[in-house]
Design a protein around this motif. Structure first.
Motif, PDB file in Angstrom:
ATOM      1  N   ALA A 146       7.274 -16.990  -6.574  1.00 54.09           N
ATOM      2  CA  ALA A 146       7.505 -17.447  -7.948  1.00 54.09           C
ATOM      3  C   ALA A 146       8.379 -16.484  -8.728  1.00 54.09           C
ATOM      4  CB  ALA A 146       6.163 -17.626  -8.666  1.00 54.09           C
ATOM      5  N   MET A 147       8.705 -15.325  -8.118  1.00 54.43           N
ATOM      6  CA  MET A 147       9.479 -14.297  -8.807  1.00 54.43           C
ATOM      7  C   MET A 147      10.849 -14.082  -8.160  1.00 54.43           C
ATOM      8  SD  MET A 147       7.411 -13.379 -11.263  1.00 54.43           S
ATOM      9  CE  MET A 147       7.998 -11.820 -11.898  1.00 54.43           C
ATOM     10  N   GLY A 148      11.339 -15.102  -7.458  1.00 53.13           N
ATOM     11  CA  GLY A 148      12.715 -15.030  -6.975  1.00 53.13           C
ATOM     12  C   GLY A 148      12.886 -14.852  -5.487  1.00 53.13           C
ATOM     13  N   PHE A 149      11.797 -14.713  -4.729  1.00 52.39           N
ATOM     14  CA  PHE A 149      11.921 -14.507  -3.291  1.00 52.39           C
ATOM     15  C   PHE A 149      11.718 -15.833  -2.558  1.00 52.39           C
ATOM     16  CE2 PHE A 149      11.101 -10.212  -4.779  1.00 52.39           C
ATOM     17  CZ  PHE A 149      11.995  -9.470  -4.027  1.00 52.39           C
ATOM     18  N   ASP A 150      12.777 -16.287  -1.885  1.00 50.61           N
ATOM     19  CA  ASP A 150      12.665 -17.507  -1.090  1.00 50.61           C
ATOM     20  C   ASP A 150      11.667 -17.331   0.041  1.00 50.61           C
ATOM     21  OD1 ASP A 150      14.776 -19.011  -2.416  1.00 50.61           O
ATOM     22  OD2 ASP A 150      16.182 -17.627  -1.458  1.00 50.61           O
ATOM     23  N   ASP A 151      11.591 -16.122   0.568  1.00 49.49           N
ATOM     24  CA  ASP A 151      10.749 -15.846   1.722  1.00 49.49           C
ATOM     25  C   ASP A 151      10.055 -14.512   1.504  1.00 49.49           C
ATOM     26  OD1 ASP A 151      10.355 -16.906   4.680  1.00 49.49           O
ATOM     27  OD2 ASP A 151      10.522 -14.725   4.817  1.00 49.49           O
ATOM     28  N   TRP A 152       8.751 -14.487   1.711  1.00 48.74           N
ATOM     29  CA  TRP A 152       7.998 -13.241   1.537  1.00 48.74           C
ATOM     30  C   TRP A 152       7.039 -13.046   2.696  1.00 48.74           C
ATOM     31  CZ3 TRP A 152       8.164  -8.936  -1.288  1.00 48.74           C
ATOM     32  CH2 TRP A 152       7.084  -8.060  -1.168  1.00 48.74           C
ATOM     33  N   PHE A 153       7.052 -11.856   3.275  1.00 49.48           N
ATOM     34  CA  PHE A 153       6.117 -11.464   4.320  1.00 49.48           C
ATOM     35  C   PHE A 153       5.565 -10.103   3.937  1.00 49.48           C
ATOM     36  CE2 PHE A 153       4.623  -9.398   8.073  1.00 49.48           C
ATOM     37  CZ  PHE A 153       4.217 -10.381   8.956  1.00 49.48           C
ATOM     38  N   GLY A 154       4.261 -10.018   3.736  1.00 47.99           N
ATOM     39  CA  GLY A 154       3.694  -8.715   3.388  1.00 47.99           C
ATOM     40  C   GLY A 154       2.335  -8.856   2.759  1.00 47.99           C
ATOM     41  N   PHE A 155       2.012  -7.962   1.860  1.00 46.77           N
ATOM     42  CA  PHE A 155       0.711  -7.940   1.206  1.00 46.77           C
ATOM     43  C   PHE A 155       0.941  -7.733  -0.278  1.00 46.77           C
ATOM     44  CE2 PHE A 155       1.889  -3.918   3.043  1.00 46.77           C
ATOM     45  CZ  PHE A 155       1.747  -3.016   2.001  1.00 46.77           C
ATOM     46  N   LEU A 156       0.046  -8.280  -1.098  1.00 44.45           N
ATOM     47  CA  LEU A 156       0.270  -8.279  -2.538  1.00 44.45           C
ATOM     48  C   LEU A 156      -0.376  -7.108  -3.256  1.00 44.45           C
ATOM     49  CD1 LEU A 156       0.041 -12.076  -3.427  1.00 44.45           C
ATOM     50  CD2 LEU A 156       1.946 -10.740  -2.496  1.00 44.45           C
ATOM     51  N   GLY A 157      -1.121  -6.279  -2.545  1.00 40.40           N
ATOM     52  CA  GLY A 157      -1.753  -5.121  -3.163  1.00 40.40           C
ATOM     53  C   GLY A 157      -0.838  -3.913  -3.189  1.00 40.40           C
ATOM     54  N   GLY A 158      -1.419  -2.776  -3.584  1.00 44.50           N
ATOM     55  CA  GLY A 158      -0.643  -1.557  -3.711  1.00 44.50           C
ATOM     56  C   GLY A 158      -0.614  -0.699  -2.476  1.00 44.50           C
ATOM     57  N   GLY A 159      -1.336  -1.091  -1.447  1.00 52.23           N
ATOM     58  CA  GLY A 159      -1.362  -0.370  -0.192  1.00 52.23           C
ATOM     59  C   GLY A 159      -2.030  -1.245   0.843  1.00 52.23           C
ATOM     60  N   ARG A 160      -2.059  -0.794   2.083  1.00 56.34           N
ATOM     61  CA  ARG A 160      -2.691  -1.593   3.136  1.00 56.34           C
ATOM     62  C   ARG A 160      -3.072  -0.674   4.273  1.00 56.34           C
ATOM     63  NH1 ARG A 160      -5.118  -3.966   6.446  1.00 56.34           N
ATOM     64  NH2 ARG A 160      -5.338  -6.207   6.725  1.00 56.34           N
ATOM     65  N   MET A 161      -4.262  -0.882   4.841  1.00 62.07           N
ATOM     66  CA  MET A 161      -4.608  -0.182   6.059  1.00 62.07           C
ATOM     67  C   MET A 161      -3.539  -0.504   7.094  1.00 62.07           C
ATOM     68  SD  MET A 161      -7.378   1.088   4.829  1.00 62.07           S
ATOM     69  CE  MET A 161      -7.978   1.969   6.274  1.00 62.07           C
ATOM     70  N   TYR A 162      -3.224   0.438   7.959  1.00 58.81           N
ATOM     71  CA  TYR A 162      -2.079   0.273   8.850  1.00 58.81           C
ATOM     72  C   TYR A 162      -2.406  -0.486  10.131  1.00 58.81           C
ATOM     73  CZ  TYR A 162       0.737   3.263   5.879  1.00 58.81           C
ATOM     74  OH  TYR A 162       1.454   3.769   4.819  1.00 58.81           O
ATOM     75  N   TYR A 163      -3.669  -0.829  10.304  1.00 58.75           N
ATOM     76  CA  TYR A 163      -4.077  -1.653  11.439  1.00 58.75           C
ATOM     77  C   TYR A 163      -4.954  -2.786  10.924  1.00 58.75           C
ATOM     78  CZ  TYR A 163      -2.445   2.096  14.531  1.00 58.75           C
ATOM     79  OH  TYR A 163      -1.675   3.015  15.187  1.00 58.75           O
ATOM     80  N   PRO A 164      -5.071  -3.879  11.685  1.00 56.96           N
ATOM     81  CA  PRO A 164      -6.023  -4.926  11.306  1.00 56.96           C
ATOM     82  C   PRO A 164      -7.430  -4.350  11.162  1.00 56.96           C
ATOM     83  CG  PRO A 164      -4.578  -5.676  13.075  1.00 56.96           C
ATOM     84  CD  PRO A 164      -4.322  -4.210  12.909  1.00 56.96           C
ATOM     85  N   LEU A 165      -8.243  -4.962  10.317  1.00 56.15           N
ATOM     86  CA  LEU A 165      -9.535  -4.374   9.962  1.00 56.15           C
ATOM     87  C   LEU A 165     -10.496  -4.277  11.139  1.00 56.15           C
ATOM     88  CD1 LEU A 165     -10.132  -5.994   6.465  1.00 56.15           C
ATOM     89  CD2 LEU A 165      -8.957  -3.863   7.050  1.00 56.15           C
ATOM     90  N   ASP A 166     -10.279  -5.089  12.180  1.00 53.00           N
ATOM     91  CA  ASP A 166     -11.152  -5.017  13.338  1.00 53.00           C
ATOM     92  C   ASP A 166     -10.606  -4.090  14.427  1.00 53.00           C
ATOM     93  OD1 ASP A 166      -9.015  -6.528  14.147  1.00 53.00           O
ATOM     94  OD2 ASP A 166     -10.184  -8.222  14.907  1.00 53.00           O
ATOM     95  N   HIS A 167      -9.606  -3.271  14.082  1.00 52.23           N
ATOM     96  CA  HIS A 167      -9.016  -2.363  15.062  1.00 52.23           C
ATOM     97  C   HIS A 167     -10.068  -1.340  15.512  1.00 52.23           C
ATOM     98  CE1 HIS A 167      -6.313   0.816  16.638  1.00 52.23           C
ATOM     99  NE2 HIS A 167      -5.513  -0.199  16.907  1.00 52.23           N
ATOM    100  N   PRO A 168     -10.098  -0.997  16.802  1.00 51.01           N
ATOM    101  CA  PRO A 168     -11.118  -0.059  17.310  1.00 51.01           C
ATOM    102  C   PRO A 168     -11.143   1.282  16.589  1.00 51.01           C
ATOM    103  CG  PRO A 168      -9.981  -1.133  19.132  1.00 51.01           C
ATOM    104  CD  PRO A 168      -9.254  -1.537  17.889  1.00 51.01           C
ATOM    105  N   SER A 169     -10.010   1.731  16.080  1.00 49.23           N
ATOM    106  CA  SER A 169      -9.981   3.044  15.429  1.00 49.23           C
ATOM    107  C   SER A 169     -10.841   3.088  14.172  1.00 49.23           C
ATOM    108  CB  SER A 169      -8.533   3.433  15.082  1.00 49.23           C
ATOM    109  OG  SER A 169      -8.002   2.574  14.093  1.00 49.23           O
TER     110      SER A 169
END
Length: 499
Positions: A146-169
């Protein structure tokens, strides 16, 4: 004898003019534009800026092929307001954006409905893509689409864990998540989405974002495009693949006051992974035959973090207004125009990226309300005139106004009626406060800053208490952040961190 009647000749002429001025033909002379933004990268944590312990060959090559700015600034010392300034091309205090979004499901927090660089480039016929960190709110009117991006891939927060939440680490720490969530983990565990659909992913996030950027190029290389690749690296949390960390033994890391060798090692791996990603993206630009018509910018959103980064010889870090918080590495590769390997020393700002890019695309920054300058003449060497004689920052978030002003070599810091004055030419590390010895200069600069700051707007939101936890957006379904409510959100008291 003329074989064409006057009417037929006029008709043919009209057809030829239409073909000549068709959008497809007109767009061919406009460059593709890529902006790569790092998150919390230290000023001297890149090889071409003097780093000795982290390998950044691809960023260094970008500088060797283009120009490097030694006095580039962002519009604030924290990521949210800085990114709001960059994305809109406007000083964010002019629309009341002074804080990081800490409650992403509060619709009062984040960008108001305002044109962005992406939406302005859309009007010029560009296909616009964004990848990575948003941090500008999650309400429907704040969604990147809605802010001008035809295509968006990512996350809407200010940070993100670098692996999926079920990652063994993570050893089950985030599956399931405790509710209500600490506000940090409301941000760092939000789903990765492609436009409005949740994405299933398995690899290290920096690699995932790079692949998304490459995929955007593959889909859209036949038309002029704008790509904003917004890495969250090397922002906390400190996470990287073990094989990359192994490249940076703790006993080989540069000793930096306040930074442990272990933190520096993981941070180095995070920067390394980002640099590899940049190399992969630029290799795709070359493989698609776009290298001669693609302008590439690189910068950080603010200064480096105190516990991981090296901002020396600059004083300070992310979160304060000394040079280490506001001055960032910035590079532009403009094939055929930017002198290869040149270092430009005059002050420039992240706002100039939007203004310059819009001019390259055929638009007008002034009529579009942008606050940056078209610095093409300075980049290309056609002019050695300093783009900015003075720069202003409004960093006040509370009752007392505060801010910064740079005029020539002098820099004024003002907060709560306290002033500091430094001569950056003689004292880049800001060690000697000249305010007491040059009161007239302080008085004149402060009066000018206050006049400039009079256009600042009230805060869009204040201290919310970090209590809004959930929302019922469709793209949140299946995540611990989703909760069906009448008004789209519910409130819960924040809890302490898990650690």
């Amino acid at each position: 004898m003329n074989d064409f009647s006057p009417n037929l000749r006029n008709t043919l002429l009209f057809v030829l003019l239409v073909v000549w001025w068709s959008p497809t033909e007109a767009a061919e002379g406009r460059p593709n534009i890529i902006v790569i933004m790092a998150d919390d990268l230290g000023y001297t944590d890149v090889g071409c800026y003097g780093c000795k312990d982290i390998r950044t060959p691809n960023i260094d090559q970008l500088a060797a092929d283009g120009v490097r700015f030694s006095s580039a600034y962002v519009t604030w010392n924290m990521c949210g307001p800085s990114r709001a300034g960059f994305l809109t091309g406007r000083v964010q205090s002019t629309f009341g954006y002074y804080r990081n979004v800490d409650n992403p499901y509060d619709p009062a927090q984040g960008l108001p409905k305002i044109p962005t660089i992406a939406s302005l480039l859309q009007k010029q016929g560009y296909v616009t893509g964004g990848v990575g960190k948003w941090h500008m709110g999650t309400a429907d009117h704040q969604h990147p689409n809605a802010m001008g991006f035809d295509d968006w891939f990512g996350f809407l927060g200010g940070g993100r864990m670098y692996y999926p939440l079920d990652h063994p680490s993570y050893q089950g720490r985030f599956t399931p998540l405790k509710r209500p969530l600490h506000h940090k983990y409301v941000q760092h565990t939000m789903p990765v989405i492609h436009n409005n659909k949740v994405v299933t992913w398995e690899q290290y996030l920096t690699r995932e974002l790079t692949d998304a950027g490459v995929a955007f190029l593959e889909r859209n290389h036949n038309e002029p495009f704008f790509l904003f690749l917004s890495y969250n690296a090397p922002h906390l949390d400190l996470e990287a693949p073990q094989e990359t960390i192994a490249k940076y033994p703790e006993d080989k890391m540069t000793k930096i006051p306040g930074v442990t060798a272990k933190s520096r090692s993981i941070y180095a791996a995070m920067v390394d992974e980002m640099d590899q990603g940049i190399g992969k993206l630029l290799a795709k630009v070359d493989a698609l035959g776009l290298e001669d018509n693609t302008v590439v910018w690189f910068l950080s959103d603010n200064g480096g973090m105190r516990k991981t980064s090296d901002n020396r010889p600059l004083r300070g870090n992310k979160g304060n207004s000394y040079e280490g918080g506001l001055r960032v590495p910035m590079i532009v590769k403009w094939p055929g125009e930017a002198p290869a390997g040149k270092v430009l020393v005059a002050p420039v700002t992240s706002l100039d990226i939007g203004a310059t890019s819009l001019v390259m695309a055929g638009g007008d920054p002034k009529t579009s309300g942008l606050h940056g300058k078209d610095i093409r003449p300075y980049i290309s060497g056609q002019s050695d005139q300093t783009p900015h004689n003075v720069l202003f920052w409004h960093t006040g978030r509370y009752k007392e106004p505060s801010g910064v002003m740079r005029e020539g070599d002098y820099k004024l810091l003002y907060s709560g009626n306290k002033t500091e004055l430094y001569n950056l030419k003689d004292d880049l590390s800001e060690t000697t406060n000249l305010a007491a010895s040059e009161p007239e200069r302080v008085k004149t600069m402060l009066a000018r800053w206050k006049q400039w700051a009079s256009d600042s707007q009230p805060e869009l939101w204040g201290n919310s208490g970090k209590v809004i936890q959930y929302a019922n957006y469709e793209w949140l379904k299946g995540s611990p952040h989703y909760e069906e409510t009448k008004n789209g959100m519910s409130r819960s008291k924040a809890v302490n961190d898990y650690d």
